[in-house]
Design an enzyme around this catalytic site. Structure first.
Site, PDB file in Angstrom:
ATOM      1  CB  ALA A  92      55.261  94.549  34.964  1.00 52.65           C
ATOM      2  CG  MET A  93      54.256  94.350  30.147  1.00 52.43           C
ATOM      3  SD  MET A  93      52.906  95.539  30.047  1.00 52.43           S
ATOM      4  CE  MET A  93      52.308  95.214  28.398  1.00 52.43           C
ATOM      5  CE  LYS A 134      55.593  99.959  22.748  1.00 49.57           C
ATOM      6  NZ  LYS A 134      55.493  98.727  23.441  1.00 49.57           N
ATOM      7  CD  GLU A 193      63.023  94.092  26.950  1.00 47.72           C
ATOM      8  OE1 GLU A 193      62.356  95.142  27.021  1.00 47.72           O
ATOM      9  OE2 GLU A 193      62.520  92.978  26.718  1.00 47.72           O
TER      10      GLU A 193
HETATM   11  N1  LIG Z   1      56.335  97.069  31.772  1.00 47.10           N
HETATM   12  C1  LIG Z   1      55.773  97.720  30.781  1.00 47.10           C
HETATM   13  O1  LIG Z   1      55.064  98.707  31.007  1.00 47.10           O
HETATM   14  C2  LIG Z   1      55.924  97.264  29.370  1.00 47.10           C
HETATM   15  C3  LIG Z   1      56.745  96.201  29.037  1.00 47.10           C
HETATM   16  N2  LIG Z   1      56.778  95.774  27.734  1.00 47.10           N
HETATM   17  C4  LIG Z   1      57.614  94.648  27.331  1.00 47.10           C
HETATM   18  O2  LIG Z   1      57.042  93.456  27.858  1.00 47.10           O
HETATM   19  C5  LIG Z   1      58.085  92.492  28.113  1.00 47.10           C
HETATM   20  C6  LIG Z   1      57.987  92.058  29.572  1.00 47.10           C
HETATM   21  O3  LIG Z   1      58.272  93.210  30.369  1.00 47.10           O
HETATM   22  P1  LIG Z   1      57.854  93.385  31.902  1.00 47.10           P
HETATM   23  O4  LIG Z   1      56.586  92.666  32.157  1.00 47.10           O
HETATM   24  O5  LIG Z   1      57.946  94.834  32.193  1.00 47.10           O
HETATM   25  O6  LIG Z   1      59.045  92.610  32.619  1.00 47.10           O
HETATM   26  P2  LIG Z   1      59.287  92.247  34.165  1.00 47.10           P
HETATM   27  O7  LIG Z   1      60.677  92.643  34.516  1.00 47.10           O
HETATM   28  O8  LIG Z   1      58.208  92.787  35.043  1.00 47.10           O
HETATM   29  O9  LIG Z   1      59.156  90.687  34.124  1.00 47.10           O
HETATM   30  C7  LIG Z   1      59.909  89.900  33.221  1.00 47.10           C
HETATM   31  C8  LIG Z   1      60.643  88.838  33.963  1.00 47.10           C
HETATM   32  O10 LIG Z   1      61.580  89.496  34.817  1.00 47.10           O
HETATM   33  C9  LIG Z   1      61.800  88.709  36.023  1.00 47.10           C
HETATM   34  N3  LIG Z   1      61.743  89.599  37.157  1.00 47.10           N
HETATM   35  C10 LIG Z   1      61.094  90.793  37.211  1.00 47.10           C
HETATM   36  N4  LIG Z   1      61.367  91.429  38.348  1.00 47.10           N
HETATM   37  C11 LIG Z   1      62.255  90.638  39.010  1.00 47.10           C
HETATM   38  C12 LIG Z   1      62.950  90.787  40.234  1.00 47.10           C
HETATM   39  N5  LIG Z   1      62.782  91.883  41.015  1.00 47.10           N
HETATM   40  N6  LIG Z   1      63.788  89.816  40.605  1.00 47.10           N
HETATM   41  C13 LIG Z   1      63.971  88.736  39.843  1.00 47.10           C
HETATM   42  N7  LIG Z   1      63.344  88.551  38.670  1.00 47.10           N
HETATM   43  C14 LIG Z   1      62.496  89.485  38.256  1.00 47.10           C
HETATM   44  C15 LIG Z   1      60.981  87.560  35.873  1.00 47.10           C
HETATM   45  O11 LIG Z   1      61.781  86.509  35.254  1.00 47.10           O
HETATM   46  P3  LIG Z   1      63.380  86.475  34.986  1.00 47.10           P
HETATM   47  O12 LIG Z   1      64.046  86.421  36.323  1.00 47.10           O
HETATM   48  O13 LIG Z   1      63.666  85.249  34.158  1.00 47.10           O
HETATM   49  O14 LIG Z   1      63.794  87.697  34.183  1.00 47.10           O
HETATM   50  C16 LIG Z   1      59.877  87.974  34.889  1.00 47.10           C
HETATM   51  O15 LIG Z   1      59.364  86.877  34.217  1.00 47.10           O
HETATM   52  C17 LIG Z   1      59.404  93.206  27.779  1.00 47.10           C
HETATM   53  O16 LIG Z   1      59.782  92.919  26.454  1.00 47.10           O
HETATM   54  C18 LIG Z   1      59.045  94.683  27.900  1.00 47.10           C
HETATM   55  O17 LIG Z   1      59.876  95.509  27.140  1.00 47.10           O
HETATM   56  C19 LIG Z   1      55.989  96.308  26.753  1.00 47.10           C
HETATM   57  C20 LIG Z   1      55.165  97.358  27.054  1.00 47.10           C
HETATM   58  C21 LIG Z   1      55.125  97.961  28.356  1.00 47.10           C
HETATM   59  C1  LIG Z   2      54.850 101.822  27.626  1.00 42.89           C
HETATM   60  C2  LIG Z   2      56.058 102.000  26.793  1.00 42.89           C
HETATM   61  C3  LIG Z   2      55.634 102.418  25.424  1.00 42.89           C
HETATM   62  C4  LIG Z   2      56.845 103.137  27.317  1.00 42.89           C
HETATM   63  O1  LIG Z   2      58.061 103.255  26.726  1.00 42.89           O
HETATM   64  C5  LIG Z   2      56.820 100.715  26.775  1.00 42.89           C
HETATM   65  O2  LIG Z   2      56.758  99.971  25.832  1.00 42.89           O
HETATM   66  C6  LIG Z   2      57.705 100.338  27.901  1.00 42.89           C
HETATM   67  O3  LIG Z   2      57.525 100.794  29.049  1.00 42.89           O
HETATM   68  O4  LIG Z   2      58.595  99.538  27.627  1.00 42.89           O
END
Ligand SMILES: NC(=O)C1=CN([C@@H]2O[C@H](COP(=O)(O)OP(=O)(O)OC[C@H]3O[C@@H](n4cnc5c(N)ncnc54)[C@H](OP(=O)(O)O)[C@@H]3O)[C@@H](O)[C@H]2O)C=CC1
Ligand SMILES: CC(C)(CO)C(=O)C(=O)O
Length: 310
Positions: free
Chosen positions: A10-11, A185, A271
């Protein structure tokens, strides 16, 4: 600048999308087959505050990486960071700067196994994102990010990266005291991420409960107690206001925290050990207890087990 996003969930998709739209040379790297194949076939599809868009953006599996990049932005989950860096060693050249923006505490130890400290930038972000399916990112709300060089004397490189991300509309700043921001954060995540997963609700719903102020005050004080042991003095009333500021629908009140997305929506392990779990462990090391963080961590692990999370 040649940029790679290591972890394009997502991010990573948000950052990749905004950088690509700003004209940057950006490549996504991700191990998730359906996601990689969907982006190769249809481009990265984005629902940006209700507006649909799609961009052609190169995406590689980690094992396909053969060249080094000028900047690698890490956006894996905490549990996947080590494997990602181990698998993309060719991306990490002598001068590659690596920016780690994951939620939680303690990622320095992992990154420093693969990246010389002078190339390492740490930061955190309040941007949000979700995935509607493989190759489909859902972006909403506003956000910002702060970053800093780990080794003193490398401020200019850090400022250059902040400037580049800012030009992509990511509201990025160089923060001379980013460790404070990381704790601040992490405290926010400690108040809401596990709890929203346990209660199965979004930020706004939790924030509207009568118990929220008590939980927030106690969790913030536990983060502050551990941070103080590391010389970081959190301004607790300010951190509490910061947490409360995200509950409004005009902010990100509609958002389901990423830990909810992982556990409740996708049945994945979380996490939590890098957020409340890190505070519970560190408190014990410093000779005291952090009972709210301990309980939230235990309950999230129970829920992982009940749901058979993997
Ligand atoms: N989403 C948010 O709004 C926010 C997220 N963050 C932080 O950013 C970092 C990344 O988070 P985020 O982008 O949400 O993570 P995602 O779960 O969207 O993506 C991370 C990884 O998860 C795997 N993945 C995701 N969905 C699937 C699925 N359905 N099936 C198989 N694999 C999948 C992929 O690799 P793999 O299979 O190797 O895991 C991907 O690289 C984290 O530390 C999070 O806490 C910070 C702020 C906000
Ligand atoms: C956006 C926010 C601050 C909400 O907890 C976040 O970091 C997450 O979704 O992991």
């Amino acid at each position: 600048m040649k940029i790679a996003i290591a972890g394009a969930g997502a991010m990573g998709s948000r950052f990749g999308y905004q950088l690509k739209k700003a004209g940057q040379d950006v490549t996504l790297i991700d191990p998730w087959t359906d996601h990689v194949e969907a982006i190769r076939e249809h481009g990265l599809q984005v629902d940006y505050d209700g507006q649909l868009d799609s961009v052609e953006i190169p995406i590689l599996y980690p094992q396909e990486v053969t060249e080094s990049y000028d900047l690698v932005v890490c956006f894996t989950k905490a549990l996947g960071l080590d494997a990602m860096l181990a698998n993309i060693k060719p991306a990490l050249g002598e001068h590659t700067r690596v920016l780690c923006l994951l939620n939680g505490l303690g990622h320095e130890k992992t990154v420093e196994k693969y990246v010389p400290a002078e190339n390492f930038l740490i930061g955190n972000t309040i941007w949000t994102a979700g995935l509607d399916g493989p190759g489909k990112a859902h972006l909403y709300g506003s956000g910002s990010l702060a970053l800093q060089n780990v080794v003193p004397g490398h401020e200019e490189q850090a400022k250059e990266v902040a400037e580049l991300l800012d030009q992509a509309g990511l509201n990025a700043t160089f923060d001379p005291n980013v460790r404070y921001s990381i704790y601040r954060k992490a405290a926010l995540n400690g108040c809401v991420n596990g709890v929203c997963a346990l209660l199965d609700c979004n930020l706004g719903s939790f924030g509207s409960t009568d118990s929220a102020p008590v939980i927030i005050r106690e969790v913030v004080s536990e983060f502050a107690a551990v941070a103080a042991q590391e010389g970081i003095i959190l301004d607790q009333p300010e951190v509490v206001s910061y947490v409360e500021s995200i509950f409004s629908p005009d902010s990100i009140g509609e958002h389901f925290p990423s830990l909810h997305q992982d556990l409740v929506q996708k049945g994945r392990l979380t996490e939590i050990d890098f957020i409340n779990g890190a505070i519970a462990r560190q408190a014990v090391e410093y000779g005291f207890r952090a009972p709210y963080c301990e309980l939230i961590t235990l309950l999230v692990h129970s829920k992982e087990q009940i749901l058979g999370a993997k």
